[in-house]
Design an enzyme around this catalytic site. Structure first.
Site, PDB file in Angstrom:
ATOM      1  N   PRO A 358     -29.565  23.826 -28.144  1.00  0.00           N
ATOM      2  CA  PRO A 358     -28.260  24.087 -29.025  1.00  0.00           C
ATOM      3  C   PRO A 358     -28.115  23.380 -30.634  1.00  0.00           C
ATOM      4  O   PRO A 358     -28.161  21.905 -30.117  1.00  0.00           O
ATOM      5  CB  PRO A 358     -27.325  24.520 -28.495  1.00  0.00           C
ATOM      6  N   VAL A 361     -26.931  18.601 -30.881  1.00  0.00           N
ATOM      7  CA  VAL A 361     -26.838  18.151 -29.333  1.00  0.00           C
ATOM      8  C   VAL A 361     -27.754  16.295 -29.833  1.00  0.00           C
ATOM      9  O   VAL A 361     -27.270  15.876 -28.365  1.00  0.00           O
ATOM     10  CB  VAL A 361     -27.231  18.887 -27.744  1.00  0.00           C
ATOM     11  N   SER A 681     -29.686  39.095 -18.712  1.00  0.00           N
ATOM     12  CA  SER A 681     -28.427  38.788 -17.444  1.00  0.00           C
ATOM     13  C   SER A 681     -27.284  39.109 -16.615  1.00  0.00           C
ATOM     14  O   SER A 681     -26.867  38.601 -16.407  1.00  0.00           O
ATOM     15  CB  SER A 681     -28.564  37.448 -17.659  1.00  0.00           C
ATOM     16  N   LYS A 724     -23.773  28.150 -18.194  1.00  0.00           N
ATOM     17  CA  LYS A 724     -22.831  29.410 -17.523  1.00  0.00           C
ATOM     18  C   LYS A 724     -21.657  29.138 -15.842  1.00  0.00           C
ATOM     19  O   LYS A 724     -21.021  29.352 -15.669  1.00  0.00           O
ATOM     20  CB  LYS A 724     -23.854  30.640 -16.644  1.00  0.00           C
TER      21      LYS A 724
END
Length: 816
Positions: A358, A361, A681, A724
């Site tokens: 992303p 970073v 997901s 997550k």
């Protein structure tokens, strides 16, 4: 037997370094050794006579009788001069050859018994006369080349009276080595000595003749050069009259530069061909400008210049850790390459790496750190929005304003043939009728092809195999598969809160303090407030937004310091944070802990990190429709349909009628409807919410899950688990359902972020396991109603409805 051996003379020994004194020669000598000074003083007391001979090894400071030659010269001291620091300067004259018979030690110097060596073969014979005539001819020839010979010596050679002394005098004036002089002094026989000196004279004549010939050749070359210079100057004058003088001088300068570059044969031929064409063109013509531009590009490229790689693993690791926190896999790959390069000297091919992650970073800055750790030059090429193949391969010279492509331009900018080139935003390229730049990059990023990369402008092969290419991308979807397959992918996930804290403390705050000229004591940001900024004022995978906020806080602090000179330090507080930044922009999603029928918590991955999703489902009277809201993508909608089909296939075990959906409509909604959502997901989460709503069975509030569902209820693996799990930890989730296929991925996440304390990971293979553990009541223990029970319930309902109608009719009559 040596003559005069019965009457030897006892003389002081004076050893010399690399010096041989011949009879009848006068020589000044500096005497510095204490033993030599004592020997001279002894000689001054005894007839001023010395035995002078040479040392065999000049490096010996205190020679013994074994360290000197046995044959030397008996000499007499003509003059003595005392010098500073106790040294003596003496002038000696050689008398005759002498030989040591027996040495004797006397105090701190050596005395020797010597006998004179008389010259033999002095009788004039035919052979001696022939040798002398040959010597005269050779010396006369020698004198023609050497003008420094004394005139009296030439006269003496022509009318010799004392051959013995003249031969020794000739030896003194020849350019002889130390060993050759020693060899001459050891020859008492006159014939042998004349033969030796004749041979040495012949050698000197040969050398002088060769020097004369070389001098003549050089003179001819100089004359030729002067002639060429004269003609060149005339040509320049003519060119100047024609207005072409600058062009010719430039061409001459280019030719001299090309000779030094060591261009490949193909490139050299191209340059020479263009220079010949350029000489025949008018200097102001458009063709001359294009040709000159082409030549300038060829000679400006670093064809053979490379920088030496730093092969220190420790230094490279320090540089990478100093500039970046985290990014473990990327750092490991660079260290692996350096280790392999250090182990194998023949490894020349550089890896082609693609950093995928992303925004914010540190992909671009990591490329710069890699170049620094290798000691190579660094060049960045932005590929965002590039849609023309010529941007990569260059334009052909037939076009006006043609230039090489970005790759060759980067090589020129780097100034070396092995830089680190960063291909930034490689997933943002597009294509149109001009061509596909991604297709052009296939050759650039193929190690088997890029050693002979041909740019359309240069039309020459250039070796790119030494270049280390590093590409960056936010998503893999925008990279064509052939290009994707040529690169080694390194996935960079977003930073954790702990990593952001470390980056802010170690990098961002010191960097901005230096930029604004603040001292660490003038600006203080407590750790708890920094944590609050990260969680409530930023929502990103990287640290760009965090850096902007830190910069703003420092600017506000500087305003306070300037307004009130008494204030020497500013400490950020909750009140100042709220005043300067306003109310928190991003608050955690609060979990619904109330009635959880038709409500399930899922885990999602976004470009700015992980997040939780509260998926809601409700059942309404209807005709079997399924409504999906919340701006869901196609894949997510298909997951919802797959979940409903799974429930219908498992209706009986779940205690449902097979036609339970016929008279009902189902509505699934995912909050934050303005945000687009997609991906498979959330499949098991939507299935759980649907089962909960249909069976009226509430879900557990402290659980979250992720996984793709199939029609048969299998739970398939998903990605983005690190983000997550971090999101689940931030929201206080105690239990997470993860596909069994992701067990290895979870182990990598744990190795990266540490043990998951107070959090339980449950691996599931099918949806039945999820339903048993996530619902408060076991859904598979409920029984579906039988047909009799359904008829009885229907009759009861019909009777109640009829009874209500009769009551209403009676009430109406009563009212009338």
């Amino acid at each position: 037997m040596i003559e005069n051996e019965k009457n030897p003379a006892v003389l002081a020994l004076l050893p010399l370094k690399n010096v041989v004194i011949l009879p009848k020669s006068i020589l000044p000598i500096i005497v510095g050794r204490s033993s030599s000074i004592s020997a001279v003083e002894y000689a001054l007391r005894h007839n001023k006579e010395l035995f002078i001979t040479a040392q065999k090894n000049a490096e010996i400071e205190h020679p013994t009788e074994d360290d000197v030659y046995q044959i030397g010269t008996k000499s007499t001291i003509l003059q003595v001069m005392r010098m500073p620091k106790g040294t003596l300067k003496i002038l000696v004259e050689g008398i005759c050859r002498s030989q040591i018979v027996r040495p004797e030690k006397c105090d701190d110097f050596i005395t020797v018994e010597t006998v004179d060596l008389p010259t033999t073969s002095l009788n004039k014979t035919v052979e001696l006369e022939a040798l002398w005539r040959q010597l005269k001819v050779l010396y006369a020839t020698f004198a023609q080349y050497n003008t420094k010979i004394p005139a009296e010596l030439l006269v003496a050679v022509k009318s010799p009276e004392d051959m013995d002394n003249i031969v020794d005098t000739l030896a003194v004036h020849l350019n002889l080595s130390f060993e050759e002089r020693q060899e001459i002094i050891e020859i008492p026989d006159l014939k042998a000595r004349i033969s030796k000196i004749s041979a040495l004279l012949q050698r000197e004549i040969d050398i002088l003749e060769t020097e004369e010939r070389i001098r003549g050749n050089v003179q001819k070359q100089v004359e030729k050069s002067q002639r060429e210079y004269y003609l060149t100057e005339q040509m320049k004058a003519i060119q100047k009259e024609l207005g072409r003088d600058d062009t010719q001088s430039d061409i001459a300068l280019i030719r001299s530069k090309v000779k030094k570059l060591g261009l490949p044969k193909e490139a050299l031929d191209k340059v020479n061909k263009e220079l010949k064409r350029l000489e025949q063109m008018p200097p102001l013509s458009s063709e001359a400008v294009v040709s000159r531009h082409y030549i300038d590009w060829i000679i400006s490229l670093p064809w053979n210049k490379v920088t030496q790689d730093k092969i220190s693993l420790e230094d490279a690791e320090k540089i990478l850790n100093k500039n970046h926190a985290g990014l473990k896999r990327a750092k490991e790959r660079i260290i692996e390459f350096l280790a392999a390069r250090k182990f194998s000297k023949s490894l020349q091919r550089s890896p082609i790496i693609c950093l995928i992650g992303p925004p914010g970073v540190g992909k671009t800055s990591l490329g710069h750190s890699i170049a620094e750790s290798l000691g190579r030059e660094f060049v960045r090429i932005s590929l965002g929005g590039v849609k023309d193949e010529a941007e990569i391969r260059g334009h052909r010279r037939t076009y006006i304003g043609a230039l090489p492509g970005k790759i060759i331009q980067a090589i020129k900018k780097a100034g070396s043939a092995n830089p680190v080139i960063l291909l930034d935003e490689i997933d943002k390229m597009s294509n149109d009728f001009h061509g596909d730049p991604a297709a052009a990059l296939l050759e650039v990023l193929d190690p088997e092809q890029n050693k002979s990369f041909v740019d359309h402008f240069l039309e020459l092969e250039y070796d790119l195999s030494k270049v280390m290419f590093i590409a960056t991308a936010n998503h893999t979807e925008g990279i064509p598969f052939p290009l994707y397959d040529r690169m080694e992918r390194i996935m960079l996930s977003g930073y954790t809160d702990a990593e952001k804290m470390e980056i802010a403390k170690s990098f961002l705050i010191p960097k901005n303090l230096k930029e604004y000229g603040l001292k660490p004591t003038q600006f203080k940001l407590p750790t708890e407030l920094l944590h609050k900024i990260i969680n409530e004022y930023t929502k990103e995978s990287g640290v760009r937004q965090l850096e902007r906020i830190i910069s703003k806080l420092m600017r506000k602090s500087i305003q306070i310091l300037l307004k009130d000179p008494k204030v020497t330090s500013v400490k950020v507080t909750d009140e100042l944070l709220k005043e300067w930044l306003g109310h928190p922009r991003y608050k955690k999603t609060t979990l619904d802990t109330g009635e959880r029928i038709g409500l399930a918590t899922g885990l999602a991955w976004t470009e700015v990190g992980g997040d939780i999703l509260e998926i809601e489902a409700t059942v309404l009277p209807g005709k079997g429709g399924l409504t999906l809201t919340g701006q869901l993508g196609e894949v997510m909608q298909e997951s919802a349909h797959a979940a409903l089909s799974y429930i219908r296939s498992r209706a009986t075990p779940l205690g449902l009628k097979e036609s339970f959906y016929a008279s009902r409509d189902i509505h699934v909604h995912i909050p934050e409807g303005a945000t687009p959502k997609d991906g498979p997901s959330a499949g098991i989460t939507m299935c759980l919410a649907l089962v909960s709503a249909i069976t009226k069975n509430p879900t557990r509030p402290d659980m979250a899950m992720t996984g793709e569902i199939t029609l048969r209820g299998r739970v398939l693996g998903v990605g983005g688990l690190k983000a997550k799990i971090l999101a689940a930890r931030q929201h206080g989730i105690k239990t997470i359902f993860v596909p069994d296929e992701n067990k290895d991925d979870i182990e990598e996440v744990i190795a990266d972020i540490g043990e998951l304390k107070d959090m339980k990971i449950i691996y599931v293979k099918n949806m039945d396991e999820v339903l048993k553990l996530a619902l408060i009541k076991d859904p598979f223990k409920a029984k579906a109603p039988s047909e009799k029970e359904e008829d009885k319930a229907k009759s009861k309902k019909t009777a109640e409805t009829g009874k209500k109608k009769q009551t209403k009719i009676a009430q109406r009559k009563k009212t009338k």
